[in-house]
Enzyme design. Structure first.
Site, mmCIF file in Angstrom:
data_model
loop_
_atom_site.group_PDB
_atom_site.id
_atom_site.type_symbol
_atom_site.label_atom_id
_atom_site.label_comp_id
_atom_site.label_asym_id
_atom_site.label_seq_id
_atom_site.Cartn_x
_atom_site.Cartn_y
_atom_site.Cartn_z
ATOM 1 N N ALA A 66 0.845 -1.158 0.090
ATOM 2 C CA ALA A 66 0.111 -0.060 -0.100
ATOM 3 C C ALA A 66 0.876 1.241 -0.148
ATOM 4 C CB ALA A 66 -0.725 -0.028 1.418
ATOM 5 N N GLY A 110 -0.108 -5.566 0.436
ATOM 6 C CA GLY A 110 -1.078 -5.184 -0.290
ATOM 7 C C GLY A 110 -0.856 -5.651 -1.714
ATOM 8 N N GLU A 113 -1.275 -9.398 -1.298
ATOM 9 C CA GLU A 113 -2.780 -9.657 -1.090
ATOM 10 C C GLU A 113 -3.445 -9.481 -2.879
ATOM 11 O OE1 GLU A 113 -4.176 -8.148 3.041
ATOM 12 O OE2 GLU A 113 -3.023 -6.544 1.968
ATOM 13 N N GLU A 133 3.223 -5.787 7.242
ATOM 14 C CA GLU A 133 2.537 -4.820 7.855
ATOM 15 C C GLU A 133 2.892 -4.588 9.169
ATOM 16 O OE1 GLU A 133 0.067 -5.792 4.282
ATOM 17 O OE2 GLU A 133 1.318 -6.859 5.571
#
Length: 254
Positions: A66, A110, A113, A133
């Site tokens: 992210a 992310g 993911e 994270e």
């Protein structure tokens, strides 16, 4: 189809390729990229000419996670609102056609993911996967804790989520995260070839197979078998099944 953070290509008949395109940020996922991804997938969902979609990045990075610049200083409620407004996650999770992800370089947080949401994941030699994270004081929030645990099991998933453990493509292949590891210079061509094969299959059967495998991952065996049976029977009434079975019999008689 013009986007700020994506490049859209048509490498073969029936195939659309979505290339994440934020090179200076190593394709970090910001709200613009995720919203544009949702728009692209929604358009491909409605386009009968598109039968398979590839999602990829660059040689250096699929996606480095992210975009932290969007996350600094915001509250949990603000983060939730931003996630809900970024439609890419929802569009990918509900997309009915086959998706193939080609990962080179980093697939972190992310980015990992996002790759895990695709149906088939290919990686180039040396590609790196991680859920780091925890180093920011948070945990994965786009399905990482759930999807990776279902694939690799509890102990290793705990290590990845709680301690940021990473793995290279070769280990990811052993763990079942990716289905192939390919030389960097060949991964895109091989991914396109796979997508071409998927696009050439009977589309109703492909979608039915995707739905049933996803059900198997996310529910009980009994519910999965029920869906498989309910989906299997109607396919016999499709033109694809009738024509393809007849062609098979005719060929076998030759």
């Amino acid at each position: 189809m013009d986007f700020e953070t994506l490049l859209i290509e048509a490498p073969a008949e029936g195939v659309a390729l979505i290339r994440l395109n934020r090179p200076r940020q190593y394709n970090a996922l910001n709200s613009t990229l995720l919203t544009e991804l949702g728009s692209a997938l929604d358009q491909f969902e409605q386009d009968d000419a598109i039968r398979a979609v590839i999602i990829t990045g660059s040689e250096k990075a699929f996606a480095a996670g992210a975009d932290i610049a969007e996350m600094v200083g915001i509250s949990g409620e603000e983060m939730l609102a931003m996630v809900e407004a970024s439609t890419g996650w929802r569009a990918l999770s509900t997309f009915s056609k086959p998706t193939v992800c080609a990962v080179s370089g980093m697939a972190l947080g992310g980015g990992f993911e996002l790759a895990l949401q695709c149906d088939i994941l290919l990686a180039s030699t040396g590609a790196k996967f991680a859920l780091p994270e925890i180093n920011l004081g948070v945990i994965p929030g786009a399905g990482g804790t759930q999807r990776v645990a279902r694939i690799i099991g509890k102990s290793l998933a705990m290590e990845m989520v709680m301690n940021g453990r990473s793995m290279l493509a070769e280990e990811a292949l052993q763990r079942g995260i990716v289905s192939r590891v390919i030389e960097p210079g060949k991964i895109e061509a091989e991914t396109i070839e796979l997508a071409k094969q998927l696009a050439g299959r009977a589309p109703l059967a492909v979608r039915a197979g995707k739905a049933c495998v996803n059900k198997a991952i996310n529910t009980t065996l009994e519910e999965g078998l029920k869906l498989e049976r309910e989906t299997f029977i109607p396919l016999f009434d499709t033109d694809d099944a009738k024509n393809m079975m007849a062609a098979f019999l005719n060929k076998s008689k030759e």
